[in-house]
Design a protein around this motif. Structure first.
Motif, PDB file in Angstrom:
ATOM      1  N   GLU A 126      28.501  52.003  23.263  1.00  0.00           N
ATOM      2  CA  GLU A 126      27.096  51.547  22.860  1.00  0.00           C
ATOM      3  C   GLU A 126      26.127  52.456  21.982  1.00  0.00           C
ATOM      4  OE1 GLU A 126      23.823  49.698  22.016  1.00  0.00           O
ATOM      5  OE2 GLU A 126      25.314  48.492  23.278  1.00  0.00           O
ATOM      6  N   ALA A 127      25.673  51.949  20.752  1.00  0.00           N
ATOM      7  CA  ALA A 127      25.141  52.624  19.954  1.00  0.00           C
ATOM      8  C   ALA A 127      23.943  53.095  20.562  1.00  0.00           C
ATOM      9  CB  ALA A 127      24.874  52.044  18.280  1.00  0.00           C
ATOM     10  N   ARG A 128      23.026  52.325  21.204  1.00  0.00           N
ATOM     11  CA  ARG A 128      21.737  52.373  21.656  1.00  0.00           C
ATOM     12  C   ARG A 128      21.713  53.614  22.682  1.00  0.00           C
ATOM     13  NH1 ARG A 128      18.595  48.442  19.798  1.00  0.00           N
ATOM     14  NH2 ARG A 128      19.703  46.404  19.267  1.00  0.00           N
ATOM     15  N   GLU A 129      20.538  54.118  23.356  1.00  0.00           N
ATOM     16  CA  GLU A 129      20.381  54.864  24.649  1.00  0.00           C
ATOM     17  C   GLU A 129      20.396  54.114  25.925  1.00  0.00           C
ATOM     18  OE1 GLU A 129      17.418  57.563  23.648  1.00  0.00           O
ATOM     19  OE2 GLU A 129      18.551  58.913  22.140  1.00  0.00           O
ATOM     20  N   ARG A 130      20.752  52.890  25.550  1.00  0.00           N
ATOM     21  CA  ARG A 130      20.471  51.927  26.913  1.00  0.00           C
ATOM     22  C   ARG A 130      21.638  50.756  26.725  1.00  0.00           C
ATOM     23  NH1 ARG A 130      18.557  47.176  25.066  1.00  0.00           N
ATOM     24  NH2 ARG A 130      17.471  47.200  23.211  1.00  0.00           N
ATOM     25  N   GLN A 171      21.801  46.031  33.353  1.00  0.00           N
ATOM     26  CA  GLN A 171      21.817  47.249  34.360  1.00  0.00           C
ATOM     27  C   GLN A 171      22.737  46.732  35.418  1.00  0.00           C
ATOM     28  OE1 GLN A 171      17.718  47.592  34.964  1.00  0.00           O
ATOM     29  NE2 GLN A 171      16.905  48.466  32.943  1.00  0.00           N
ATOM     30  N   ARG A 211      30.024  54.442  27.205  1.00  0.00           N
ATOM     31  CA  ARG A 211      29.426  55.641  26.466  1.00  0.00           C
ATOM     32  C   ARG A 211      28.334  55.119  25.597  1.00  0.00           C
ATOM     33  NH1 ARG A 211      33.667  58.782  24.537  1.00  0.00           N
ATOM     34  NH2 ARG A 211      32.144  59.887  23.227  1.00  0.00           N
ATOM     35  N   ILE A 212      26.921  55.641  25.933  1.00  0.00           N
ATOM     36  CA  ILE A 212      25.631  55.205  25.240  1.00  0.00           C
ATOM     37  C   ILE A 212      25.582  56.446  24.223  1.00  0.00           C
ATOM     38  CG2 ILE A 212      24.669  53.928  27.447  1.00  0.00           C
ATOM     39  CD1 ILE A 212      22.910  56.725  27.488  1.00  0.00           C
ATOM     40  N   SER A 213      24.745  55.829  23.025  1.00  0.00           N
ATOM     41  CA  SER A 213      24.718  56.917  21.753  1.00  0.00           C
ATOM     42  C   SER A 213      25.934  57.149  21.226  1.00  0.00           C
ATOM     43  CB  SER A 213      23.864  58.127  22.285  1.00  0.00           C
ATOM     44  OG  SER A 213      22.738  57.936  23.005  1.00  0.00           O
ATOM     45  N   HIS A 217      27.548  55.625  18.381  1.00  0.00           N
ATOM     46  CA  HIS A 217      27.501  54.795  17.181  1.00  0.00           C
ATOM     47  C   HIS A 217      28.824  54.432  16.307  1.00  0.00           C
ATOM     48  CE1 HIS A 217      24.754  53.905  13.647  1.00  0.00           C
ATOM     49  NE2 HIS A 217      25.726  53.122  13.694  1.00  0.00           N
ATOM     50  N   SER A 260      30.011  60.461  15.103  1.00  0.00           N
ATOM     51  CA  SER A 260      30.128  61.765  15.483  1.00  0.00           C
ATOM     52  C   SER A 260      31.276  62.245  15.003  1.00  0.00           C
ATOM     53  CB  SER A 260      29.901  62.224  17.030  1.00  0.00           C
ATOM     54  OG  SER A 260      30.966  61.289  17.636  1.00  0.00           O
TER      55      SER A 260
END
Length: 444
Positions: free
Chosen positions: A31-35, A192, A206-208, A210, A227
């Motif tokens: 997941e690219a977002r932080e949520r 959630q 895995r958040i963040s 991208h 990354s």
């Protein structure tokens, strides 16, 4: 152990991941977002719940209702009085409108006629605007029907497919789509809860994370993050929103050409929406003939649209029977473009001015009640690039084509791939995720 990478932690990706983790797959969601949640985004302003993305449980979709019950997420149905307002300042409850000659007065009758026409002409497709021209529809009714189609679907009436609208109408009829509910405490509780269930089933998120590139061959997938990290699996489920696919924001090597081509045949809708949080439910305190009914205000709708090209909101709603002092202002389709260059502060002032005119009070009186305003620009959100999908003329088959597995290795899901006419909905996304998980299981 079979492995699968799921791109996107919206409802489609999460439900697919849960199903496959329970079936014994090694599952990682990226997941690219932080949520988690994708285009479900809930905020809280004091005690008030504010939905910035998907808001309604539309109708009674069995899969979604069963899941909410299974996850112990209660809902409450939205009730109350729908009001219409006229350009001359009249305000009346919907059921007080004249009922005689209803088909000659009700824009929704045009939509019902359109559905019948489409079923009688299965080989023909038209834009909604062309359909209205062919039917020589009354100008006022055509304007009302166009406003509804563009606002509800976040679409352009000169491009949206009549066949898709007919399929959507029948799909909504099958689930009592005129009813609507909220998830108590906010829609974000659903993703959630799914994320927690995935963790219990042995999967991970895995958040963040991208995604930059998806490299694949039959039976093998490599996903490179921005990354530089590379993850590998046997298969992948791709739940990127339609706007992200269309923008080539994630590179596919080689390109699953048929999927990308069909994605470009569809369209991503634009919306301007702002949630206004007030000190009190001031509309329920106005001394008028409608005082009692305004205690239960639900939707606020125009009888007709003005000819101005200035940015204005025409549709508002509350969460009644919730007594949170919140009004949501909505503009969908081409009209939403008029707000594109404005700040949230300017948009909130426009919404308050529109409310002032509708209720016959001053803008300062409305602004004096305003505590905060909340919105999210889904068009500029790089992980969405639009609100939700709609179907242009000639593209009714695009979703089904995108739902086909690519060499039993890449599987696509998301509301734009729903094949049951429920584009743009949470339950459409849910169905697509369930379908993709079943395809993975069948392929292996």
């Amino acid at each position: 152990m079979k492995s699968v990478l799921v791109v996107g932690a919206g409802v489609a990706g999460l439900i697919a991941a849960v199903r496959l983790a329970k079936a014994g797959y090694d599952v990682i969601v990226l997941e690219a977002r932080e949520r988690v949640g994708g285009r479900i985004l809930t905020a809280h302003a004091g005690d008030a719940t504010v939905e910035l993305g998907a808001e309604f449980v539309h109708g009674e979709p069995p899969e979604l209702l069963a899941l909410l019950q299974e996850l112990d997420l209660p809902t409450f149905e939205l009730t109350g009085s729908n009001f219409h307002y006229t350009p001359d300042g009249s305000l009346f409850v919907e059921d007080e409108a004249e009922s005689e000659d209803e088909d000659d007065k009700d824009p929704f009758a045009l939509l019902e006629q359109m559905t019948s026409w489409s079923e009688e002409h299965p080989a023909e497709d038209l834009s909604f605007r062309d359909y209205l021209s062919r039917q020589d529809a009354n100008e006022k009714l055509a304007s009302g029907a166009t406003s509804y189609v563009e606002g509800f679907n976040a679409a352009d009436a000169s491009r949206i497919s009549v066949r898709s609208l007919a399929l959507q109408q029948r799909a909504e009829d099958s689930i009592n789509g005129d009813r609507a509910s909220h998830v108590r405490g906010g829609y974000a509780r659903l993703p959630q809860a799914l994320a927690e269930r995935l963790a219990r089933a042995g999967g991970s998120i895995r958040i963040s994370a991208h995604v930059n590139e998806v490299t694949w061959s039959a039976g093998r997938v490599g996903i490179t993050l921005t990354s530089g990290e590379v993850l590998e699996a046997d298969t992948a489920i791709i739940t990127l929103p339609l706007g992200v696919l269309q923008a080539d924001a994630v590179r596919f090597t080689p390109s699953p050409a048929n999927v990308i081509e069909d994605a470009r045949r569809m369209a991503m809708g634009q919306v301007c929406r702002i949630n206004l949080v007030f000190r009190t439910r001031w509309w329920a305190e106005i001394a008028s003939q409608q005082h009692e009914a305004l205690q239960q205000l639900s939707f606020l709708l125009p009888t007709e649209l003005g000819g101005t090209d200035e940015p204005h909101f025409h549709v508002f709603w509350t969460g009644f029977p919730s007594l949170d002092p919140v009004l949501t202002a909505w503009s969908g389709g081409p009209a939403a473009d008029r707000f594109a260059a404005l700040t949230d502060h300017q948009i909130a002032h426009i919404a308050c001015g529109d409310l002032a005119r509708i209720f016959g009070v001053t803008q300062d009186q409305v602004l004096d009640q305003l505590v905060s305003h909340h919105s999210h620009d889904w068009q500029r959100d790089p992980f969405a690039l639009g609100a939700y999908s709609w179907v242009p003329v000639g593209a009714v088959d695009a979703s089904e084509r995108m739902s086909l597995p690519v060499e039993k290795t890449l599987f696509f899901a998301g509301e734009h791939t729903d094949t049951t006419g429920h584009w743009g909905t949470v339950h459409g996304a849910l169905r697509s995720g369930l379908r993709a998980a079943a395809q993975v299981l069948e392929a292996n």
